[in-house]
Design a protein around this motif. Structure first.
Motif, PDB file in Angstrom:
ATOM      1  N   TRP B 115       0.037   0.181  -1.570  1.00  0.00           N
ATOM      2  CA  TRP B 115       0.001  -0.327  -0.196  1.00  0.00           C
ATOM      3  C   TRP B 115      -1.097   0.314   0.642  1.00  0.00           C
ATOM      4  CZ3 TRP B 115       0.874   2.980   3.884  1.00  0.00           C
ATOM      5  CH2 TRP B 115       1.700   4.093   3.679  1.00  0.00           C
ATOM      6  N   PHE B 166       9.728  -3.940  -3.039  1.00  0.00           N
ATOM      7  CA  PHE B 166       9.500  -5.212  -2.361  1.00  0.00           C
ATOM      8  C   PHE B 166       8.197  -5.135  -1.559  1.00  0.00           C
ATOM      9  CE2 PHE B 166      10.364  -9.262  -0.883  1.00  0.00           C
ATOM     10  CZ  PHE B 166      10.515  -9.346   0.491  1.00  0.00           C
ATOM     11  N   ALA B 167       7.978  -4.002  -0.907  1.00  0.00           N
ATOM     12  CA  ALA B 167       6.744  -3.800  -0.135  1.00  0.00           C
ATOM     13  C   ALA B 167       5.533  -3.729  -1.070  1.00  0.00           C
ATOM     14  CB  ALA B 167       6.837  -2.521   0.699  1.00  0.00           C
ATOM     15  N   GLU B 169       5.250  -5.092  -3.978  1.00  0.00           N
ATOM     16  CA  GLU B 169       5.030  -6.432  -4.529  1.00  0.00           C
ATOM     17  C   GLU B 169       4.323  -7.319  -3.516  1.00  0.00           C
ATOM     18  OE1 GLU B 169       9.178  -7.076  -5.399  1.00  0.00           O
ATOM     19  OE2 GLU B 169       8.816  -7.119  -7.554  1.00  0.00           O
ATOM     20  N   LYS B 170       4.745  -7.191  -2.256  1.00  0.00           N
ATOM     21  CA  LYS B 170       4.178  -8.023  -1.196  1.00  0.00           C
ATOM     22  C   LYS B 170       2.703  -7.704  -1.014  1.00  0.00           C
ATOM     23  CE  LYS B 170       4.637 -10.518   2.813  1.00  0.00           C
ATOM     24  NZ  LYS B 170       3.520 -10.065   3.572  1.00  0.00           N
ATOM     25  N   PHE B 171       2.384  -6.419  -0.879  1.00  0.00           N
ATOM     26  CA  PHE B 171       0.995  -6.047  -0.604  1.00  0.00           C
ATOM     27  C   PHE B 171       0.131  -6.081  -1.850  1.00  0.00           C
ATOM     28  CE2 PHE B 171       1.467  -5.528   3.739  1.00  0.00           C
ATOM     29  CZ  PHE B 171       2.607  -4.789   4.034  1.00  0.00           C
ATOM     30  N   ASN B 173       0.782  -8.139  -4.481  1.00  0.00           N
ATOM     31  CA  ASN B 173       0.836  -9.488  -5.060  1.00  0.00           C
ATOM     32  C   ASN B 173       1.181  -9.469  -6.545  1.00  0.00           C
ATOM     33  OD1 ASN B 173       0.708 -12.274  -4.982  1.00  0.00           O
ATOM     34  ND2 ASN B 173      -1.452 -12.324  -5.519  1.00  0.00           N
ATOM     35  N   ASN B 175       4.971  -8.984  -9.357  1.00  0.00           N
ATOM     36  CA  ASN B 175       6.437  -9.043  -9.394  1.00  0.00           C
ATOM     37  C   ASN B 175       6.953  -8.087 -10.465  1.00  0.00           C
ATOM     38  OD1 ASN B 175       9.077 -10.314 -10.588  1.00  0.00           O
ATOM     39  ND2 ASN B 175       8.875 -11.070  -8.497  1.00  0.00           N
ATOM     40  N   GLN B 204      13.739  -5.382   3.068  1.00  0.00           N
ATOM     41  CA  GLN B 204      12.997  -6.080   4.125  1.00  0.00           C
ATOM     42  C   GLN B 204      12.642  -5.093   5.243  1.00  0.00           C
ATOM     43  OE1 GLN B 204      11.768  -9.250   4.276  1.00  0.00           O
ATOM     44  NE2 GLN B 204      10.861  -8.646   6.234  1.00  0.00           N
ATOM     45  N   LEU B 207       9.946  -2.899   4.051  1.00  0.00           N
ATOM     46  CA  LEU B 207       8.663  -3.626   4.138  1.00  0.00           C
ATOM     47  C   LEU B 207       8.104  -3.538   5.551  1.00  0.00           C
ATOM     48  CD1 LEU B 207       6.492  -5.620   3.126  1.00  0.00           C
ATOM     49  CD2 LEU B 207       8.083  -7.483   3.647  1.00  0.00           C
ATOM     50  N   SER B 211       4.627  -1.892   6.622  1.00  0.00           N
ATOM     51  CA  SER B 211       3.629  -2.647   7.401  1.00  0.00           C
ATOM     52  C   SER B 211       3.163  -1.829   8.595  1.00  0.00           C
ATOM     53  CB  SER B 211       4.219  -3.969   7.910  1.00  0.00           C
ATOM     54  OG  SER B 211       4.662  -4.739   6.839  1.00  0.00           O
TER      55      SER B 211
END
Lengths: 237, 220
Positions: B115, B166-167, B169-171, B173, B175, B204, B207, B211
């Motif tokens: 991240w 989850f964070a 994976e989000k940043f 991209n 899984n 969440q 995350l 952020s």
């Protein structure tokens, strides 16, 4: 009949920790010196994740990571304990052993490998860490009290090798003036018989490190050999 | 034991604090919890109890402070022996300590590198995290938990860190379940446990916290 083997590298303070612990417990073991430029198939088999020494083999079962090995030794052979029995004191000992391992050793190691530009900053960091350690030692003979314990064992690099190397390289990090208590601790530590039994000869130790670094570049092949084993000092962390 | 004998200095999103909370819950130990304002100003008690690192978690038992989460979980296991978190044999305990140490040295930093970076650095960080999880899958083998049939020491050390995935994976991209299905299955198994489910923050919310940290670090 117990079969105890230790895969090691003679310079490694992590390996020395294990040897000291085995000596404290009076355990007979076979020592196998590894060539770090050409690691044995056994080493790679016994330590597939890190591929590093030390590896302790007890009746064919491998245990790796020096601090994990120390706990294993203490739990398996109950004589001459190296950790306190009280859970709080044990937690304190583990905390300080980790501090020496994660904070003191890397800081001291960096001073040895400093260029002349880096030295003062690295020295300042090392002095800070040693100060904390000296405060923790206080008036005790050893970190473990009257006899050496886990923290003393993990600090073996400070207790012996570092003083030898710094004298040869004319560094002024760990001095009797700056750290009188720690200095006295080091003298007592190096004179304990479980420690004396496995210390490398001073001249061999000095010959293994590069000549006075100031203004000179490091011997690259030597450094790359050590990089196989130890984490090299990061440029700026 | 009276509730006020055990005090945890805590920060809600810290996976290291979660380790301690899960261990105490597994042992059925009642305790008090005090949230620290990590960014606004750490309490005097925290600074006095952990002068070296000035970090949470700190566990105070009868006023005596302990620091470093893995160390604290060890202490909890030794002080309240039932149910045991570490296995019985010295060799199995050494294996457990090995994996706990591996997780401590590698996992959180690897995730942080995902991240905190972009481009090639981030790609390398992702690769490293996947490799770490694959090693952990090797350690797990075919067992339900790292120690065998029972939830234990290594599971407690590892599971809180997964709330940050989850964070990552989000940043980053990617899984985790696709890359490491066995690890994902173990994660779900642990999350089904009451001590874990009641303790861990919502991914969440983690995350959102990450952020915020990215903005603070000036990343994107």
């Amino acid at each position: 009949m117990e079969e105890v083997k230790l895969f090691g590298y003679w310079v490694s303070p992590f390996c020395r920790s294990v040897e000291i612990a085995l000596n404290i417990k009076g355990i007979q073991y076979e020592y196998i010196e590894e060539d770090l430029t050409n690691k044995s198939p056994q080493l790679l088999q016994y330590n597939p994740v890190y591929k590093k020494i030390p590896v302790l083999l007890h009746n064919g079962k491998p245990i790796v990571e020096s601090m994990v090995i120390l706990e294993y030794i203490d739990e398996t052979w109950k004589n001459n304990p190296i950790l306190p029995e009280d859970p709080f004191e044990k937690a304190r000992a583990r905390f300080w052993a980790n501090f020496v391992d994660q904070k003191c050793f890397p800081a001291l190691w960096k001073t040895i490998w400093s260029t002349s530009e880096q030295y003062e900053q690295n020295k300042a960091e090392a002095l800070e860490r040693l100060k904390v350690l000296e405060n923790e030692l206080g008036g005790k003979r050893f970190f473990g009290g009257d006899s050496i314990g886990m923290v003393d064992i993990v600090a073996n690099f400070i207790g012996f090798s570092f003083r030898t190397i710094q004298e040869a390289l004319k560094l002024d990090v760990f001095t009797e003036d700056n750290f009188p208590k720690l200095w006295e601790w080091a003298e007592n530590f190096a004179n304990c018989s479980p420690v004396k039994k496995c210390l490398p000869p001073q001249d061999k130790l000095i010959a293994n490190f590069p000549p006075a670094y100031m203004g000179k570049t490091l011997v690259s092949s030597f450094q790359s050999r050590l990089q196989l084993q130890f984490h090299p000092p990061a440029a700026a962390k | 034991m009276a509730k006020e004998d055990v005090l945890l200095l805590d920060f809600w999103v810290s996976p290291f604090c979660s380790r301690v909370k899960i261990a105490l819950a597994e042992k059925g130990v009642a305790y008090q919890q005090r949230g620290e304002d990590i960014f606004g100003g750490k309490s005097e008690l925290l600074l006095k109890s952990n002068p070296i690192y000035q970090k949470v978690p700190v566990l105070l038992h009868d006023g005596k402070p302990m620091c470093e989460s893995t160390n604290i979980v060890h202490y909890i296991d030794e002080t309240w022996p039932s149910p045991p978190l570490l296995p019985a044999s010295a060799y199995d305990r050494a294996r457990a300590r090995f994996w706990a140490d591996f997780i401590d040295k590698k996992l959180f930093d690897a995730g942080g590198n995902i991240w905190k970076t972009k481009g090639e650095d981030q790609a390398a960080a992702k690769k490293e995290l996947i490799q770490i999880l694959k090693y952990l899958e090797g350690g797990l083998g075919d067992k339900d938990y790292f120690g065998g049939d029972s939830f234990g020491f290594v599971d407690i050390i590892a599971i809180p860190l997964t709330t940050w995935f989850f964070a990552y994976e989000k940043f980053g991209n990617f899984n985790v379940e696709e890359e490491c299905p066995k690890f994902a299955a173990w994660t779900k198994r642990c999350l089904g446990r009451e001590s874990v489910a009641k303790t861990l923050p919502d991914p969440q919310q983690v995350l959102e916290f990450v952020s915020m940290m990215r903005k603070m670090h000036g990343i994107e």
